[in-house]
Design a protein around this motif. Structure first.
Motif, PDB file in Angstrom:
ATOM      1  N   PRO A  83       0.788  -1.251   0.022  1.00 46.57           N
ATOM      2  CA  PRO A  83       0.076  -0.022   0.018  1.00 46.57           C
ATOM      3  C   PRO A  83       0.892   1.289  -0.101  1.00 46.57           C
ATOM      4  CG  PRO A  83      -0.954  -1.481   1.516  1.00 46.57           C
ATOM      5  CD  PRO A  83       0.454  -2.097   0.855  1.00 46.57           C
ATOM      6  N   ALA A  84       1.745   1.211   0.871  1.00 52.25           N
ATOM      7  CA  ALA A  84       2.468   2.612   0.845  1.00 52.25           C
ATOM      8  C   ALA A  84       3.973   2.290   1.449  1.00 52.25           C
ATOM      9  CB  ALA A  84       2.094   3.570   1.949  1.00 52.25           C
ATOM     10  N   ALA A  85       5.007   3.069   0.806  1.00 53.06           N
ATOM     11  CA  ALA A  85       6.244   2.897   1.093  1.00 53.06           C
ATOM     12  C   ALA A  85       7.137   4.173   1.372  1.00 53.06           C
ATOM     13  CB  ALA A  85       7.002   1.858   0.250  1.00 53.06           C
ATOM     14  N   TYR A  86       8.321   4.097   2.278  1.00 57.23           N
ATOM     15  CA  TYR A  86       9.095   5.508   2.658  1.00 57.23           C
ATOM     16  C   TYR A  86      10.329   5.139   2.115  1.00 57.23           C
ATOM     17  CZ  TYR A  86       5.027   7.137   5.165  1.00 57.23           C
ATOM     18  OH  TYR A  86       3.763   7.633   5.570  1.00 57.23           O
ATOM     19  N   PHE A  87      11.311   5.763   1.428  1.00 59.40           N
ATOM     20  CA  PHE A  87      12.441   5.459   0.908  1.00 59.40           C
ATOM     21  C   PHE A  87      13.302   6.506   1.486  1.00 59.40           C
ATOM     22  CE2 PHE A  87       9.596   4.677  -2.705  1.00 59.40           C
ATOM     23  CZ  PHE A  87       9.398   3.275  -2.438  1.00 59.40           C
ATOM     24  N   ASN A  88      14.232   5.909   2.172  1.00 60.61           N
ATOM     25  CA  ASN A  88      15.301   6.904   3.218  1.00 60.61           C
ATOM     26  C   ASN A  88      16.802   6.625   2.696  1.00 60.61           C
ATOM     27  OD1 ASN A  88      13.128   7.981   5.298  1.00 60.61           O
ATOM     28  ND2 ASN A  88      12.979   5.698   5.190  1.00 60.61           N
ATOM     29  N   ILE A  89      17.509   7.733   2.827  1.00 59.69           N
ATOM     30  CA  ILE A  89      18.873   7.486   2.655  1.00 59.69           C
ATOM     31  C   ILE A  89      19.519   7.345   3.978  1.00 59.69           C
ATOM     32  CG2 ILE A  89      20.902   8.826   1.808  1.00 59.69           C
ATOM     33  CD1 ILE A  89      19.259  10.653   0.019  1.00 59.69           C
ATOM     34  N   LEU A  90      20.654   6.278   3.849  1.00 63.01           N
ATOM     35  CA  LEU A  90      21.300   6.196   5.186  1.00 63.01           C
ATOM     36  C   LEU A  90      21.827   7.357   5.851  1.00 63.01           C
ATOM     37  CD1 LEU A  90      22.446   3.874   6.855  1.00 63.01           C
ATOM     38  CD2 LEU A  90      24.252   3.801   5.472  1.00 63.01           C
ATOM     39  N   THR A  91      21.450   7.380   7.046  1.00 67.66           N
ATOM     40  CA  THR A  91      21.728   8.792   7.895  1.00 67.66           C
ATOM     41  C   THR A  91      22.446   8.552   9.155  1.00 67.66           C
ATOM     42  OG1 THR A  91      20.074  10.044   6.509  1.00 67.66           O
ATOM     43  CG2 THR A  91      20.989  10.972   8.655  1.00 67.66           C
ATOM     44  N   PRO A  92      23.631   8.554   9.349  1.00 64.25           N
ATOM     45  CA  PRO A  92      24.173   8.384  10.653  1.00 64.25           C
ATOM     46  C   PRO A  92      24.069   9.331  11.795  1.00 64.25           C
ATOM     47  CG  PRO A  92      25.994   9.256   9.027  1.00 64.25           C
ATOM     48  CD  PRO A  92      24.557   9.126   8.270  1.00 64.25           C
ATOM     49  N   LYS A 139       8.833   9.160  -7.279  1.00 70.48           N
ATOM     50  CA  LYS A 139       8.166   9.286  -8.419  1.00 70.48           C
ATOM     51  C   LYS A 139       7.481   8.024  -9.150  1.00 70.48           C
ATOM     52  CE  LYS A 139       9.921  14.016  -9.232  1.00 70.48           C
ATOM     53  NZ  LYS A 139      10.442  14.919 -10.265  1.00 70.48           N
ATOM     54  N   SER A 140       8.353   7.108  -9.105  1.00 70.70           N
ATOM     55  CA  SER A 140       7.835   5.957  -9.810  1.00 70.70           C
ATOM     56  C   SER A 140       6.748   5.440  -8.803  1.00 70.70           C
ATOM     57  CB  SER A 140       8.915   4.919  -9.798  1.00 70.70           C
ATOM     58  OG  SER A 140       8.507   3.852 -10.581  1.00 70.70           O
ATOM     59  N   PHE A 141       6.995   4.989  -7.613  1.00 70.00           N
ATOM     60  CA  PHE A 141       6.119   4.300  -6.729  1.00 70.00           C
ATOM     61  C   PHE A 141       4.881   5.173  -6.654  1.00 70.00           C
ATOM     62  CE2 PHE A 141       4.609   3.099  -2.410  1.00 70.00           C
ATOM     63  CZ  PHE A 141       4.532   1.695  -2.763  1.00 70.00           C
ATOM     64  N   TYR A 142       4.938   6.562  -6.546  1.00 63.74           N
ATOM     65  CA  TYR A 142       3.733   7.203  -6.140  1.00 63.74           C
ATOM     66  C   TYR A 142       3.115   7.905  -7.522  1.00 63.74           C
ATOM     67  CZ  TYR A 142       4.058   6.566  -1.193  1.00 63.74           C
ATOM     68  OH  TYR A 142       4.323   5.883  -0.135  1.00 63.74           O
ATOM     69  N   GLY A 143       3.409   7.246  -8.769  1.00 57.46           N
ATOM     70  CA  GLY A 143       2.991   7.567 -10.001  1.00 57.46           C
ATOM     71  C   GLY A 143       1.493   6.790 -10.234  1.00 57.46           C
ATOM     72  N   MET A 144       0.575   7.433 -10.936  1.00 60.95           N
ATOM     73  CA  MET A 144      -0.666   6.964 -10.905  1.00 60.95           C
ATOM     74  C   MET A 144      -0.685   5.727 -11.329  1.00 60.95           C
ATOM     75  SD  MET A 144      -2.361   9.343  -9.406  1.00 60.95           S
ATOM     76  CE  MET A 144      -4.066   8.274  -9.752  1.00 60.95           C
ATOM     77  N   ARG A 145      -0.027   5.312 -12.340  1.00 60.06           N
ATOM     78  CA  ARG A 145       0.064   3.737 -12.840  1.00 60.06           C
ATOM     79  C   ARG A 145       0.201   2.900 -11.754  1.00 60.06           C
ATOM     80  NH1 ARG A 145       2.767  -0.317 -13.680  1.00 60.06           N
ATOM     81  NH2 ARG A 145       4.646   0.742 -12.511  1.00 60.06           N
ATOM     82  N   ASN A 171      -1.247   7.541  -0.201  1.00 57.24           N
ATOM     83  CA  ASN A 171      -0.656   7.594  -1.439  1.00 57.24           C
ATOM     84  C   ASN A 171      -0.934   8.925  -2.014  1.00 57.24           C
ATOM     85  OD1 ASN A 171       0.450   4.921  -3.180  1.00 57.24           O
ATOM     86  ND2 ASN A 171      -0.954   4.446  -1.198  1.00 57.24           N
ATOM     87  N   MET A 172      -1.933   9.609  -1.940  1.00 55.29           N
ATOM     88  CA  MET A 172      -2.073  10.908  -2.630  1.00 55.29           C
ATOM     89  C   MET A 172      -1.438  12.071  -1.911  1.00 55.29           C
ATOM     90  SD  MET A 172      -4.287  10.481  -5.347  1.00 55.29           S
ATOM     91  CE  MET A 172      -3.560   8.942  -5.524  1.00 55.29           C
ATOM     92  N   SER A 173      -1.287  11.961  -0.746  1.00 55.32           N
ATOM     93  CA  SER A 173      -0.406  12.954  -0.005  1.00 55.32           C
ATOM     94  C   SER A 173       0.960  12.670  -0.440  1.00 55.32           C
ATOM     95  CB  SER A 173      -0.469  12.444   1.516  1.00 55.32           C
ATOM     96  OG  SER A 173       0.409  13.486   2.367  1.00 55.32           O
ATOM     97  N   GLU A 174       1.573  11.391  -0.470  1.00 52.09           N
ATOM     98  CA  GLU A 174       2.926  11.276  -0.778  1.00 52.09           C
ATOM     99  C   GLU A 174       3.087  11.541  -2.292  1.00 52.09           C
ATOM    100  OE1 GLU A 174       5.136  10.640   1.409  1.00 52.09           O
ATOM    101  OE2 GLU A 174       3.445  10.558   2.870  1.00 52.09           O
ATOM    102  N   ARG A 175       2.032  11.475  -3.169  1.00 52.64           N
ATOM    103  CA  ARG A 175       2.303  11.805  -4.471  1.00 52.64           C
ATOM    104  C   ARG A 175       2.435  13.233  -4.584  1.00 52.64           C
ATOM    105  NH1 ARG A 175       1.537  10.699  -9.891  1.00 52.64           N
ATOM    106  NH2 ARG A 175       0.299  12.348 -11.021  1.00 52.64           N
ATOM    107  N   ARG A 176       1.718  13.996  -4.115  1.00 52.65           N
ATOM    108  CA  ARG A 176       2.058  15.532  -3.897  1.00 52.65           C
ATOM    109  C   ARG A 176       3.340  16.002  -3.510  1.00 52.65           C
ATOM    110  NH1 ARG A 176      -3.400  15.450  -1.804  1.00 52.65           N
ATOM    111  NH2 ARG A 176      -2.486  15.662   0.351  1.00 52.65           N
ATOM    112  N   MET A 177       3.837  15.217  -2.349  1.00 47.48           N
ATOM    113  CA  MET A 177       5.185  15.740  -2.056  1.00 47.48           C
ATOM    114  C   MET A 177       6.086  15.282  -3.247  1.00 47.48           C
ATOM    115  SD  MET A 177       5.543  15.337   2.022  1.00 47.48           S
ATOM    116  CE  MET A 177       4.699  13.685   2.194  1.00 47.48           C
TER     117      MET A 177
END
Length: 446
Positions: A340-349, A400-406, A427-433
């Motif tokens: 349903p939803a995912a967050y992609f994060n950069i490794l941050t020490p 942008k790929s994951f929260y694209g409409m397709r 998903n709509m909220s994350e798509r706007r961001m």
């Protein structure tokens, strides 16, 4: 000089939009009712007159007739918090500060404030206020972590204008602190008091019952709701009669426990955030997160889907031994399993962790003092196989790929339930961001 009828203004600062854009981030309305402000008010002695201010929603009157200003801040809010402190102190107002940021940057914060509190508020809050009123503040107050979370006062939501949080507001509550796990990238266990502790079930249920007339959706804002499974199940049993809807964070192993999930569903769980971090077992081992079983991810997702529990997954990218194809492979994995939803994060020490010490010693951190001070997915390290800018571009491309409409129409079912609707709204909220002009993925919900 002592103050007989002191006036206290507690502020939750907003943050600047970026390192170069010092515009203050503002919103007209929030969905999440914060916990820190009303809880600090509840800890405040009754002889104090207390005003609460969320700067994201309201402007600050620096000429307000107050005796003490208290700021609570994450590192993201610290540049703005320091500016607020400077303005009030210029007018002769005493300023104190606490929160997660101060735990790691006490000496820095003390340069901008009259006093700072390090650690949990309960052991030191009243003392700081008494010393402020009496004109005898010390620069730094360090709390001894609470042994138990017993008899905590109910938050003073009466001091908030709840109309500013919308008709479908969510109340942040906390039933535990700390985490039983030790991930190499996580610093939460330090400022949350270290040892995993939980509130008595009857007290937690009573608090939610008192709040319920203000809203029926709750977010358990804690590191791991199921850190002690038996206690979590006892709490969920207590939630069943309340007929509320709730969300939280818990570890992946609980998604394989059908008894736990059955009770969670019965008690009204709507959405769960899960830190699976990677689809690669070797990367998980590097994170010291071996309890995440990649071979059973599909089973986890099926268990959640069968019980109509919406969920989101956290991922971290940037470990040295990652396969170069991990970004595309992760996106394919998520679409195949219709996550349903995912967050992609950069490794941050983050400061305080073993990862921070290791990367600092290796000269891999670009600017140690800059970490977490600005919103968005910023690469603070020198990755092994790309530049910091390229790493940021990879993450933006994933969003942008994951929260694209397709992708959204492929992954999400037609909204037939509240959980389905929660996934669509998220998903709509994350798509706007993801597709905003900045594309900085600013997840400021607190």
């Amino acid at each position: 000089m002592s103050i007989s009828h002191p006036k206290l203004l507690i502020i939750q600062p907003s943050h600047y939009r970026s390192k170069t854009d010092r515009t203050i981030f503002k919103t007209r309305r929030r969905q999440m009712v914060p916990l820190a402000l009303p809880y600090l008010a509840a800890l405040t002695p009754r002889e104090w007159s207390v005003t609460l201010l969320d700067e994201q929603l309201e402007d600050i009157d620096f000429d307000a007739p107050v005796d003490v200003v208290a700021l609570t801040a994450w590192t993201l809010h610290s540049p703005r918090a320091y500016d607020i402190a400077t303005e009030f102190r210029r007018r002769g107002v005493t300023v104190i500060m606490g929160g997660p940021h101060v735990f790691f940057y006490a000496d820095e914060a003390a340069e901008y404030c009259d006093a700072v509190g390090v650690g949990e508020a309960e052991p030191i809050w009243t003392t700081m206020l008494e010393d402020a009123a009496a004109g005898r503040l010390k620069k730094i107050y360090r709390a001894t972590p609470l042994k138990e979370l017993d008899n905590l006062p109910p938050p003073r939501y009466d001091l908030l204008d709840l109309k500013k949080f919308g008709p479908f507001r969510t109340f942040a509550v906390q039933s535990s602190r700390g985490c039983p796990f030790v991930c190499d990238f996580c610093s939460e266990r330090f400022y949350l008091g270290g040892r995993y502790r939980w509130r008595p079930v009857n007290q937690m249920v009573d608090e939610i019952r008192r709040i319920k007339n203000k809203g029926s959706h709750f977010f358990f804002g804690e590191s791991n709701f199921g850190g002690k499974k038996s206690r979590a199940m006892e709490l969920m049993e207590g939630l069943v009669p309340l007929k509320i809807r709730w969300s939280t964070l818990w570890s992946s192993n609980l998604c394989l426990d059908t008894d736990f999930l059955d009770l969670a569903q019965k008690s009204g769980v709507m959405h769960v955030n899960i830190g699976i971090e990677s689809i690669d077992a070797e990367t998980l081992a590097d994170m010291k997160k071996g309890w995440n079983k990649t071979t059973r991810y599909g089973e986890m997702f099926d268990n959640m889907r069968r019980r109509d529990i919406s969920y989101s997954l956290n991922f971290i990218f940037g470990y040295d031994d990652e396969d170069p194809d991990v970004y595309d492979n992760t996106l394919r994995f998520l679409e195949e399993h219709k996550v349903p939803a995912a967050y992609f994060n950069i490794l941050t020490p983050t400061k305080g962790t073993a990862l921070f010490d290791k990367m600092l010693k290796a000269g891999r951190i670009i600017d140690p003092e800059d970490i977490d001070r600005w919103p968005g997915q910023v690469c603070h390290i020198w990755p092994r196989d790309c530049t910091p800018g390229q790493m940021e571009q990879r993450i933006q491309r994933m969003y942008k790929s994951f929260y694209g409409m397709r992708s959204i129409f492929h992954r999400l079912p037609f909204p037939k339930s509240r959980s389905d609707m929660a996934s669509w709204i998220l998903n709509m909220s994350e798509r706007r961001m993801a597709f905003s002009s900045t594309g900085n993925n600013d997840f400021d919900i607190y």
